[in-house]
Design an enzyme around this catalytic site. Structure first.
Site, PDB file in Angstrom:
ATOM      1  CE  LYS A 175      55.780  61.755  55.205  1.00  0.00           C
ATOM      2  NZ  LYS A 175      55.457  63.279  55.003  1.00  0.00           N
ATOM      3  CB  THR A 206      47.290  64.578  62.765  1.00  0.00           C
ATOM      4  OG1 THR A 206      46.505  64.012  61.850  1.00  0.00           O
ATOM      5  CG2 THR A 206      47.169  63.654  64.067  1.00  0.00           C
ATOM      6  CB  THR A 209      51.696  65.331  60.607  1.00  0.00           C
ATOM      7  OG1 THR A 209      51.121  64.957  59.388  1.00  0.00           O
ATOM      8  CG2 THR A 209      51.145  65.539  61.883  1.00  0.00           C
ATOM      9  N   GLY A 210      53.069  66.354  57.809  1.00  0.00           N
ATOM     10  CA  GLY A 210      53.975  66.076  56.793  1.00  0.00           C
ATOM     11  C   GLY A 210      54.894  67.385  56.396  1.00  0.00           C
ATOM     12  CB  CYS A 211      53.894  70.751  55.880  1.00  0.00           C
ATOM     13  SG  CYS A 211      52.667  70.574  54.554  1.00  0.00           S
TER      14      CYS A 211
END
Length: 263
Positions: A175, A206, A209-211
């Site tokens: 990412k 934000t 976002t990763g989850c």
């Protein structure tokens, strides 16, 4: 009514509701799959940061896994915050016998920079968890934790992907959202690479976002997409969620998991 595809998340609980188990289940609901959860840790956190976290005993994590997998089953698995060596090893031991796609989000720190993984657990992530992954989704900080490679420009994404893939996953999604310019993520399977660009939205909210991205990939795989298509669709979903992120508390608010329903 037909049973929707099932996706299992194994992660930590976010008391603020923006990331972790809460974000995973919201994402899964928004994308039309049935979400199930194994809670590995409980965090005390809000929009300002993580004030503390507590691991669940390995026996409790294993019991949750056994309960879901022995009766309900799943068509994809997503892992997030696993906190410690013993929990990484416990989860990996169970997932070694699972034949569905496994998406590993190697959570190391929170959005605010708070540590969510014991330093000595990195070896377990590398040695027993990543080799089970269909797709692993590290951000640039997690790449550096796992491989020592610091990515400070887009042309180093491929180097990072090769280094992470050498640890055993089938696919690596690096990412690149923290690099300057328009966000670009790089997907790599050891031979082919795919780049996913998106608009950069001027929105500080934000959290999660990763989850959200990892859960969206797992959901689309459960729905029948191949990896490239699943990543592309997940990227579109999380980009919209970032665009519609909203303020909450005094700090960084969450992305909007329900943005598709609000259109």
């Amino acid at each position: 009514m037909p049973t929707p595809p099932r996706v299992l998340t194994i992660a930590g609980s976010d008391s603020g509701g923006g990331a972790g188990i809460q974000a995973d289940l919201k994402t899964m609901l928004a994308l039309g799959v049935h979400g199930m959860s194994v809670i590995a840790a409980v965090t005390a956190q809000n929009s300002l940061g993580v004030q503390g976290y507590w691991e669940l005993p390995p026996v409790a994590v294993r019991a949750q896994l056994d309960s879901v997998l022995s009766d309900i089953g799943t068509q994809a698995v997503k892992t997030g915050m696993l906190a410690s060596t013993v929990l990484v090893e416990t989860v990996a031991e169970v997932l070694a016998d699972v034949t569905v796609p496994i998406i590993v989000d190697p959570v190391g720190v929170s959005k605010h920079g708070d540590s969510l993984l014991a330093p000595d657990a990195l070896d377990a992530v590398r040695s027993v968890l990543l080799p089970l992954a269909t797709v692993v989704t590290p951000n640039l900080w997690e790449v550096e934790q796992l491989t020592g490679i610091k990515v400070d420009e887009e042309n180093r994404l491929r180097d990072a992907a090769e280094a992470v893939r050498a640890l055993g996953p089938e696919w690596v999604l690096i990412k690149g959202g923290h690099l300057p310019g328009e966000p670009v993520d790089l997907l790599f399977d050891g031979t082919s690479e795919y780049r996913f660009a998106a608009a950069r939205h001027d929105n500080r909210h934000t959290h999660g976002t990763g989850c959200t991205l990892a859960s969206a990939i797992a959901s689309h795989l459960a729905l029948g997409s191949d990896v490239v298509e699943a990543v592309g669709r997940a990227k579109e979903y999380v980009t919209g969620a970032i665009e519609h992120g909203f303020p909450l508390g005094e700090g960084i608010g969450p992305v909007d998991h329900a943005w598709l329903q609000r259109r």
